[in-house]
Scaffold this active site. Structure first.
Site, PDB file in Angstrom:
ATOM      1  N   LEU A  32     -15.278  -8.706  17.817  1.00  0.00           N
ATOM      2  CA  LEU A  32     -15.457  -9.874  16.944  1.00  0.00           C
ATOM      3  C   LEU A  32     -15.186 -11.175  17.714  1.00  0.00           C
ATOM      4  CD1 LEU A  32     -13.886  -8.391  13.716  1.00  0.00           C
ATOM      5  CD2 LEU A  32     -16.260  -9.137  13.985  1.00  0.00           C
ATOM      6  N   ILE A  35     -18.372 -11.877  19.628  1.00  0.00           N
ATOM      7  CA  ILE A  35     -19.462 -12.399  18.774  1.00  0.00           C
ATOM      8  C   ILE A  35     -19.174 -13.854  18.405  1.00  0.00           C
ATOM      9  CG2 ILE A  35     -20.760 -12.091  16.608  1.00  0.00           C
ATOM     10  CD1 ILE A  35     -19.366  -9.398  16.365  1.00  0.00           C
ATOM     11  N   ARG A  54      -4.458  -5.452  10.681  1.00  0.00           N
ATOM     12  CA  ARG A  54      -3.207  -4.841  10.229  1.00  0.00           C
ATOM     13  C   ARG A  54      -3.339  -3.313  10.244  1.00  0.00           C
ATOM     14  NH1 ARG A  54      -4.699  -1.738   7.029  1.00  0.00           N
ATOM     15  NH2 ARG A  54      -4.881  -1.695   4.767  1.00  0.00           N
ATOM     16  N   LYS A 123     -13.311  -7.453  -8.967  1.00  0.00           N
ATOM     17  CA  LYS A 123     -12.392  -6.516  -9.635  1.00  0.00           C
ATOM     18  C   LYS A 123     -11.885  -7.169 -10.931  1.00  0.00           C
ATOM     19  CE  LYS A 123     -10.947  -3.343  -6.263  1.00  0.00           C
ATOM     20  NZ  LYS A 123      -9.926  -2.310  -6.135  1.00  0.00           N
ATOM     21  N   HIS A 131     -15.997  -5.416   1.194  1.00  0.00           N
ATOM     22  CA  HIS A 131     -15.295  -4.373   1.948  1.00  0.00           C
ATOM     23  C   HIS A 131     -16.307  -3.438   2.603  1.00  0.00           C
ATOM     24  CE1 HIS A 131     -11.227  -4.451  -0.414  1.00  0.00           C
ATOM     25  NE2 HIS A 131     -11.646  -5.650  -0.095  1.00  0.00           N
ATOM     26  N   GLU A 150     -11.328  -0.116   7.884  1.00  0.00           N
ATOM     27  CA  GLU A 150     -11.843  -0.938   6.777  1.00  0.00           C
ATOM     28  C   GLU A 150     -11.962  -2.378   7.257  1.00  0.00           C
ATOM     29  OE1 GLU A 150     -10.755  -1.109   2.206  1.00  0.00           O
ATOM     30  OE2 GLU A 150      -9.453  -2.447   3.332  1.00  0.00           O
ATOM     31  N   ALA A 162      -6.414 -14.224  -2.852  1.00  0.00           N
ATOM     32  CA  ALA A 162      -5.946 -12.840  -2.694  1.00  0.00           C
ATOM     33  C   ALA A 162      -4.522 -12.783  -2.131  1.00  0.00           C
ATOM     34  CB  ALA A 162      -6.900 -12.059  -1.795  1.00  0.00           C
ATOM     35  N   GLU A 165      -2.162 -14.060  -4.913  1.00  0.00           N
ATOM     36  CA  GLU A 165      -2.109 -13.106  -6.029  1.00  0.00           C
ATOM     37  C   GLU A 165      -1.403 -11.825  -5.621  1.00  0.00           C
ATOM     38  OE1 GLU A 165      -3.975  -9.806  -8.495  1.00  0.00           O
ATOM     39  OE2 GLU A 165      -3.875 -10.116  -6.339  1.00  0.00           O
ATOM     40  N   HIS A 166      -1.622 -11.417  -4.348  1.00  0.00           N
ATOM     41  CA  HIS A 166      -0.991 -10.197  -3.861  1.00  0.00           C
ATOM     42  C   HIS A 166       0.518 -10.294  -4.027  1.00  0.00           C
ATOM     43  CE1 HIS A 166       0.248  -7.120  -0.894  1.00  0.00           C
ATOM     44  NE2 HIS A 166      -0.890  -6.550  -1.229  1.00  0.00           N
TER      45      HIS A 166
HETATM   46  P1  0O2 Z   1      -2.928  -3.450   1.919  1.00  0.00           P
HETATM   47  O1  0O2 Z   1      -1.569  -4.014   2.101  1.00  0.00           O
HETATM   48  O2  0O2 Z   1      -4.011  -4.470   2.108  1.00  0.00           O
HETATM   49  O3  0O2 Z   1      -3.154  -2.196   2.668  1.00  0.00           O
HETATM   50  P2  0O2 Z   1     -10.224   3.768  -2.276  1.00  0.00           P
HETATM   51  O4  0O2 Z   1      -9.742   3.945  -0.865  1.00  0.00           O
HETATM   52  O5  0O2 Z   1     -11.597   3.184  -2.385  1.00  0.00           O
HETATM   53  O6  0O2 Z   1     -10.056   4.984  -3.099  1.00  0.00           O
HETATM   54  P3  0O2 Z   1      -8.586   1.466  -2.470  1.00  0.00           P
HETATM   55  O7  0O2 Z   1      -7.959   1.631  -1.143  1.00  0.00           O
HETATM   56  O8  0O2 Z   1      -7.666   0.981  -3.579  1.00  0.00           O
HETATM   57  O9  0O2 Z   1      -9.234   2.783  -2.980  1.00  0.00           O
HETATM   58  O10 0O2 Z   1      -9.849   0.537  -2.238  1.00  0.00           O
HETATM   59  P4  0O2 Z   1     -10.191  -0.943  -2.605  1.00  0.00           P
HETATM   60  O11 0O2 Z   1      -9.713  -1.294  -3.962  1.00  0.00           O
HETATM   61  O12 0O2 Z   1     -11.638  -1.083  -2.312  1.00  0.00           O
HETATM   62  O13 0O2 Z   1      -9.388  -1.796  -1.539  1.00  0.00           O
HETATM   63  C1  0O2 Z   1      -8.005  -1.907  -1.573  1.00  0.00           C
HETATM   64  C2  0O2 Z   1      -7.591  -3.117  -0.782  1.00  0.00           C
HETATM   65  O14 0O2 Z   1      -8.313  -4.262  -1.255  1.00  0.00           O
HETATM   66  C3  0O2 Z   1      -6.138  -3.443  -1.011  1.00  0.00           C
HETATM   67  O15 0O2 Z   1      -5.394  -2.816  -0.011  1.00  0.00           O
HETATM   68  C4  0O2 Z   1      -6.096  -4.966  -0.890  1.00  0.00           C
HETATM   69  O16 0O2 Z   1      -6.080  -5.355   0.466  1.00  0.00           O
HETATM   70  C5  0O2 Z   1      -7.438  -5.348  -1.496  1.00  0.00           C
HETATM   71  N1  0O2 Z   1      -7.404  -5.515  -2.966  1.00  0.00           N
HETATM   72  C6  0O2 Z   1      -8.030  -4.754  -3.880  1.00  0.00           C
HETATM   73  N2  0O2 Z   1      -7.824  -5.206  -5.129  1.00  0.00           N
HETATM   74  C7  0O2 Z   1      -7.046  -6.297  -5.011  1.00  0.00           C
HETATM   75  C8  0O2 Z   1      -6.502  -7.231  -5.962  1.00  0.00           C
HETATM   76  O17 0O2 Z   1      -6.672  -7.140  -7.176  1.00  0.00           O
HETATM   77  N3  0O2 Z   1      -5.729  -8.237  -5.442  1.00  0.00           N
HETATM   78  C9  0O2 Z   1      -5.512  -8.387  -4.105  1.00  0.00           C
HETATM   79  N4  0O2 Z   1      -4.755  -9.410  -3.703  1.00  0.00           N
HETATM   80  N5  0O2 Z   1      -6.005  -7.518  -3.186  1.00  0.00           N
HETATM   81  C10 0O2 Z   1      -6.761  -6.485  -3.628  1.00  0.00           C
HETATM   82  P5  0O2 Z   1      -3.967  -2.162  -0.304  1.00  0.00           P
HETATM   83  O18 0O2 Z   1      -3.970  -0.816   0.289  1.00  0.00           O
HETATM   84  O19 0O2 Z   1      -3.601  -2.223  -1.733  1.00  0.00           O
HETATM   85  O20 0O2 Z   1      -2.952  -3.073   0.406  1.00  0.00           O
END
Ligand code: 0O2
Length: 208
Positions: A32, A35, A54, A123, A131, A150, A162, A165-166
């Protein structure tokens, strides 16, 4: 409990597996960076604002595997958990996200396995981002491996929402009262409106 004790006789396999994820992150970050430089050199503008990497933490991996009722072994991790290696690409404009996607689709060192468009389909929380679940080509000394990772691509406005909100909600959903949840959804709409407005301004400027 000591980590070695937790993983038992698979400890060395887990460690090896984690090294592969680290290699994938190194590879992706470096690609990246190249690029980004190429776009800046040739066009004077790069869609990449910045990149963050990460590794998913062990407690977070174990929580996810338990939630998905997966066996806690390395084979299952490799096959079923695709976000241990994570790269986030942040852009200035919404269009840049798709420009980066189009570029990534052309690369032969990357297999895009799944595209989850949370911009087209946000969402319920209001979360927006693109993603990609990918496999990235890693050259080892004596063989080539394809490592799952990912890639999240989002604008600065989406990233600001994000990240904030996280902290407030994502991992501790039960603590956030419903009025605040509504406000967060409204804030996500405002961030989206800001992206639309900035995109429009850019378009106007490019026309002149
Ligand atoms: P971290 O700390 O980033 O690792 P799946 O694998 O498809 O069965 P998953 O992993 O829940 O299920 O997939 P999803 O929902 O496509 O992607 C999850 C990641 O997206 C999260 O990682 C967050 O980084 C981000 N994310 C998804 N929904 C939200 C949300 O509502 N708010 C925020 N702020 N981020 C979100 P992790 O693993 O939860 O955390």
């Amino acid at each position: 409990m000591e980590i070695e004790e937790f993983f038992g006789d698979q400890f060395h396999q887990w460690r090896e597996c984690f090294r592969y994820y680290e290699m994938a992150i190194t590879e992706l970050e470096s690609d990246l960076g190249i690029i980004d430089l190429d776009w800046q050199t040739r066009l004077g503008y790069s869609p990449i604002e910045h990149v963050k990497t990460r590794m998913k933490t062990l407690p977070s991996i174990v929580r996810k595997m338990k939630r998905k009722e997966l066996p806690l072994d390395v084979e299952s991790l490799w096959e079923n958990v695709h976000d241990v290696a994570g790269i986030r690409i942040v852009t200035s404009f919404r269009d840049d996200i798709y420009a980066i996607l189009r570029h990534l689709e052309t690369r032969d060192d990357l297999k895009i396995e799944v595209v989850k468009d949370y911009i087209e389909h946000p969402k319920p929380s209001g979360y927006r981002s693109l993603h990609l679940i990918v496999k990235t080509k890693v050259y080892l000394a004596e063989r080539i491996i394809w490592v799952p990772a990912e890639i999240q691509i989002r604008t600065l406005a989406m990233d600001f929402w994000a990240a904030t909100e996280h902290k407030l909600q994502y991992k501790y959903q039960h603590d956030v009262p419903s009025e605040s949840r509504e406000e967060l959804i409204e804030a996500a709409r405002m961030a989206d409106a800001l992206d639309t407005q900035m995109g429009r301004i850019r378009h106007e400027i490019l026309k002149t």
